[in-house]
Enzyme design. Structure first.
Site, PDB file in Angstrom:
ATOM      1  CG  ASP A 160      -1.819   1.274   1.257  1.00 58.43           C
ATOM      2  OD1 ASP A 160      -2.296   1.709   0.443  1.00 58.43           O
ATOM      3  OD2 ASP A 160      -2.073   1.665   2.488  1.00 58.43           O
ATOM      4  CB  SER A 161       0.076   4.813  -0.655  1.00 61.52           C
ATOM      5  OG  SER A 161      -0.988   5.065   0.574  1.00 61.52           O
ATOM      6  CB  CYS A 177      -2.955   1.166  -2.388  1.00 66.41           C
ATOM      7  SG  CYS A 177      -2.979   2.803  -3.029  1.00 66.41           S
ATOM      8  CD  GLU A 233       0.963   6.239   6.354  1.00 67.25           C
ATOM      9  OE1 GLU A 233       2.037   6.195   6.556  1.00 67.25           O
ATOM     10  OE2 GLU A 233       0.009   5.368   5.718  1.00 67.25           O
ATOM     11  CG  HIS A 270      -4.594   4.947   4.804  1.00 67.45           C
ATOM     12  ND1 HIS A 270      -4.379   4.468   3.546  1.00 67.45           N
ATOM     13  CD2 HIS A 270      -3.484   5.291   5.444  1.00 67.45           C
ATOM     14  CE1 HIS A 270      -2.783   4.816   3.591  1.00 67.45           C
ATOM     15  NE2 HIS A 270      -2.392   5.117   4.753  1.00 67.45           N
ATOM     16  CB  CYS A 327      -8.920   5.231   1.267  1.00 71.44           C
ATOM     17  SG  CYS A 327      -7.295   5.612   1.514  1.00 71.44           S
TER      18      CYS A 327
END
Length: 280
Positions: free
Chosen positions: A14-15, A77, A155, A189, A187
């Site tokens: 993933d990013s 992602c 993050e 996240h 997403c």
């Protein structure tokens, strides 16, 4: 297609750390499988990057996972998927399983006829999302809500902060006012914010996280190439990050729910992040 080795690990990237929500679902579906997870947090969020950069990162990480001998790759992602998945699948010799916003199941679930999709701006502006809206939005209203700032909050493991709540209130309020009864987490996240989202929207609204569906698709794609459930063996999960490993270890441990050791990705002479020998 390369012959797949049953004992080979599965690669997931993933990013950043959001793909841990997908890794968690894969672990639940396939507890016997070894997993390699790459968090490209040094370049997160991908949603603010241009398409060429995202495709280059996806290609580089995929190559490193292949060097590590994986038997499948999960692009955990949405942004990397909409930008790079067709190119990756054109040359990658192992199965590649990817994400897309769960607009179809949301369209099948809604009772009010209004659904909201939370995602990055790049994901929402993609041809993939336009295709999904055209295919499943004929009889319903699909509200696309870009959510700048949310990836950065995850993050930093700011899952319940005032700033995160304020951001979510700003993104969710228009959807609720429009009558949305179903919210798509577009997403990887965002599942880490599901508890706060639930607190804002109340108990009756449906929240759709596609992670389990992705894990089940991975199982389907690997039929015949999965490890038998062992009696004593403990499967291994290894973590890699393109940001400082001490900080990454703290963040990933907090989100994973147990202490983990994160290994670094080395830098090439050109300054690009590439897989270190630990991933090779």
């Amino acid at each position: 297609m390369t012959a797949l080795r049953t004992e080979a690990p599965i690669g997931v990237f993933d990013s950043g750390v959001g793909g841990l929500s997908v890794l968690r679902a894969i672990r639940a579906e396939l507890p016997m499988e070894d997993l390699l997870y790459v968090a490209d947090s040094g370049y997160a969020p991908y949603g603010d990057r241009d398409a060429e950069f995202i495709a280059d990162r996806a290609t580089t990480i995929t190559e490193r996972l292949l060097d590590a001998g994986v038997k499948a790759i999960v692009v955990a992602c949405n942004t990397a998927t909409v930008v790079a998945i067709e190119k990756l699948r054109a040359w990658c010799p192992v199965p590649v399983v990817a994400m897309e916003p769960a607009i179809k199941p949301a369209a099948q679930t809604t009772q009010s006829g209004v659904i909201g999709v939370l995602a990055t701006s790049r994901t929402l502006a993609s041809p993939s999302v336009a295709r999904l809206c055209a295919a499943y939005g004929k009889d319903i209203e699909i509200l696309l809500q870009p959510c700048p700032g949310l990836v950065e909050q995850v993050e930093k493991v700011q899952l319940h902060s005032d700033t995160t709540r304020e951001l979510l209130l700003g993104y969710l309020s228009p959807l609720l006012l429009a009558g949305a009864d179903t919210i798509v987490l577009g997403c990887t996240h965002y599942p880490f914010l599901a508890e706060l989202i639930r607190d804002i929207v109340g108990p009756d609204l449906t929240i759709i996280d596609p992670a389990t569906a992705v894990a089940k698709e991975l199982v389907r794609r690997l039929q015949g190439h999965l490890r038998p459930v062992p009696s004593a063996r403990t499967a291994e999960v290894r973590f890699f990050s393109s940001t400082a490993v001490e900080e990454a270890s703290q963040i990933i441990s907090a989100l994973w729910g147990s202490p983990v050791l994160v290994q670094a990705l080395a830098r090439s002479a050109k300054g690009k992040q590439i897989g270190s020998a630990a991933l090779g």
